[in-house]
Design a protein around this motif. Structure first.
Motif, short mmCIF file in Angstrom:
data_model
loop_
_atom_site.label_atom_id
_atom_site.label_comp_id
_atom_site.label_asym_id
_atom_site.label_seq_id
_atom_site.Cartn_x
_atom_site.Cartn_y
_atom_site.Cartn_z
N LEU A 1 17.34 7.17 -2.80
CA LEU A 1 16.70 6.26 -3.76
C LEU A 1 16.06 6.99 -4.93
O LEU A 1 16.41 6.73 -6.09
N VAL A 2 15.15 7.90 -4.64
CA VAL A 2 14.38 8.56 -5.70
C VAL A 2 15.27 9.44 -6.59
O VAL A 2 15.24 9.32 -7.82
N ILE A 3 16.05 10.32 -5.98
CA ILE A 3 16.88 11.23 -6.77
C ILE A 3 17.92 10.49 -7.62
O ILE A 3 18.06 10.79 -8.82
N PRO A 4 18.66 9.51 -7.07
CA PRO A 4 19.59 8.77 -7.94
C PRO A 4 18.90 8.08 -9.11
O PRO A 4 19.42 8.09 -10.24
N ALA A 5 17.73 7.48 -8.86
CA ALA A 5 17.00 6.78 -9.93
C ALA A 5 16.53 7.76 -11.01
O ALA A 5 16.68 7.50 -12.21
N LEU A 6 15.94 8.89 -10.58
CA LEU A 6 15.46 9.88 -11.54
C LEU A 6 16.61 10.52 -12.30
O LEU A 6 16.51 10.78 -13.52
N TYR A 7 17.70 10.78 -11.62
CA TYR A 7 18.87 11.38 -12.27
C TYR A 7 19.41 10.45 -13.35
O TYR A 7 19.75 10.89 -14.45
N CYS A 8 19.47 9.16 -13.02
CA CYS A 8 19.98 8.18 -13.98
C CYS A 8 19.06 8.05 -15.20
O CYS A 8 19.52 8.04 -16.34
N LYS A 9 17.76 7.97 -14.94
CA LYS A 9 16.80 7.74 -16.02
C LYS A 9 16.50 9.00 -16.83
O LYS A 9 16.47 8.95 -18.07
N ILE A 10 16.29 10.12 -16.16
CA ILE A 10 15.82 11.33 -16.85
C ILE A 10 16.97 12.22 -17.32
O ILE A 10 16.98 12.69 -18.46
N LEU B 1 20.55 11.53 -17.20
CA LEU B 1 21.56 10.81 -17.98
C LEU B 1 20.96 9.96 -19.09
O LEU B 1 21.68 9.54 -19.99
N LYS B 2 19.63 9.71 -18.98
CA LYS B 2 18.93 8.88 -19.96
C LYS B 2 19.58 7.50 -20.11
O LYS B 2 19.85 7.02 -21.21
N ARG B 3 19.83 6.87 -18.97
CA ARG B 3 20.45 5.55 -18.95
C ARG B 3 19.58 4.57 -18.19
O ARG B 3 18.69 4.95 -17.42
N SER B 4 19.87 3.31 -18.39
CA SER B 4 19.16 2.26 -17.68
C SER B 4 19.57 2.25 -16.21
O SER B 4 20.69 2.66 -15.86
N LEU B 5 18.69 1.75 -15.36
CA LEU B 5 19.02 1.63 -13.95
C LEU B 5 20.10 0.59 -13.71
O LEU B 5 20.61 0.47 -12.59
N GLN B 6 20.47 -0.14 -14.75
CA GLN B 6 21.61 -1.05 -14.64
C GLN B 6 22.88 -0.29 -14.31
O GLN B 6 23.81 -0.85 -13.72
N GLU B 7 22.92 0.98 -14.69
CA GLU B 7 24.09 1.82 -14.38
C GLU B 7 24.24 2.03 -12.89
O GLU B 7 25.32 2.37 -12.41
N LEU B 8 23.14 1.84 -12.14
CA LEU B 8 23.18 1.95 -10.69
C LEU B 8 23.44 0.59 -10.03
O LEU B 8 23.45 0.50 -8.80
N GLY B 9 23.61 -0.42 -10.84
CA GLY B 9 23.87 -1.75 -10.28
C GLY B 9 22.66 -2.66 -10.24
O GLY B 9 22.75 -3.78 -9.72
N PHE B 10 21.52 -2.19 -10.77
CA PHE B 10 20.32 -3.04 -10.79
C PHE B 10 20.39 -3.99 -11.99
O PHE B 10 19.70 -3.81 -12.99
N GLN B 11 21.22 -4.99 -11.88
CA GLN B 11 21.38 -5.96 -12.94
C GLN B 11 21.75 -7.31 -12.34
O GLN B 11 22.12 -7.40 -11.17
N ARG B 12 21.63 -8.36 -13.16
CA ARG B 12 21.90 -9.70 -12.65
C ARG B 12 23.36 -9.88 -12.27
O ARG B 12 23.68 -10.49 -11.25
N GLY B 13 24.26 -9.35 -13.07
CA GLY B 13 25.67 -9.47 -12.79
C GLY B 13 26.15 -10.91 -12.79
O GLY B 13 25.57 -11.79 -13.45
N ASP B 14 27.20 -11.17 -12.03
CA ASP B 14 27.76 -12.52 -11.91
C ASP B 14 27.11 -13.19 -10.71
O ASP B 14 27.50 -12.96 -9.57
#
Length: 218
Positions: free
Chosen positions: A49-58, A60-73
């Motif tokens: 949890l922690v490492i994927p989130a930090l890697y994505c945000k810090i 890659l500098k991307r939103s956590l939506q890249e990990l699937g945290f989005q409303r989607g369909d």
């Protein structure tokens, strides 16, 4: 070779981080001074949890939506979640009939099996937390972020890595069989809905139904 690595630097770095995390978890040795379950949980929270989130945000500098945290369909996600949980439960029931050891070996914590209150707390709090860790790492980090370009084939890859983790860590038991069974189905839900929220819903519902089934018909 260098040109290929340069063009695919993000894919390579992400892959290395994923395999390092899986390797660390597979060969992690608990300290005898602390509860093994507590140590495994803390390590899983950090690496899943922690490492994927930090890697994505810090990094890659991307939103956590890249990990699937989005409303989607939402419609597809909710329908897929309930249908997949029902179908997977039918598979579990069939397997329990064919393999009696499955029905006997799938156990829950002592208090959970003997107290309705503990069962409710277990299903509301502990199960979703454990499921969230798997969803973020395998359906989010591996399937959605790292292997998005593979399309539906990413479902099979994340399932394969999930199986390898259990095989290497020698943590396979009948209690873990539902996790292994539902991993590709959860991957399908996440793929169809473009969100891990619905695969989280599907997994939580599935494990609730499975636990109820085994408590009643063991």
């Amino acid at each position: 070779m260098r040109e290929i690595l340069a063009k695919n630097k993000e894919q390579v770095v992400t892959g290395v981080l994923i395999f390092f995390s899986l390797g660390f978890l597979a060969f992690f040795q608990e300290s005898p001074r602390l509860s093994p379950a507590f140590q495994s949980f803390v390590v899983a929270v950090i690496f899943f949890l922690v490492i994927p989130a930090l890697y994505c945000k810090i990094i890659l500098k991307r939103s956590l939506q890249e990990l699937g945290f989005q409303r989607g369909d939402m419609v597809t996600g909710v329908v897929s979640a309930f249908l997949s949980a029902g179908i997977a439960l039918a598979l579990v029931i069939a397997l329990a009939q064919v393999f009696p050891a499955f029905r006997i070996g799938h156990t829950l914590p002592f208090l959970v099996e003997r107290s309705f209150l503990w069962f409710v707390l277990y299903e509301i709090f502990l199960v979703p937390i454990v499921v969230l860790l798997y969803e973020v790492f395998f359906r989010g980090f591996v399937q959605t972020l790292w292997l998005r370009h593979l399309g539906w084939r990413a479902i099979l890859v994340q399932w394969g890595l999930f199986l390898i983790l259990f095989l290497i860590s020698k943590d396979f038991s009948w209690s873990n069989a539902p996790f292994l069974l539902f991993a590709p189905i959860a991957g399908f839900v996440a793929y169809r809905s473009h969100s891990i929220w619905y695969s989280l819903l599907a997994s939580s519902l599935f494990f609730l139904l499975v636990d109820i089934f085994f408590l009643i018909f063991r």
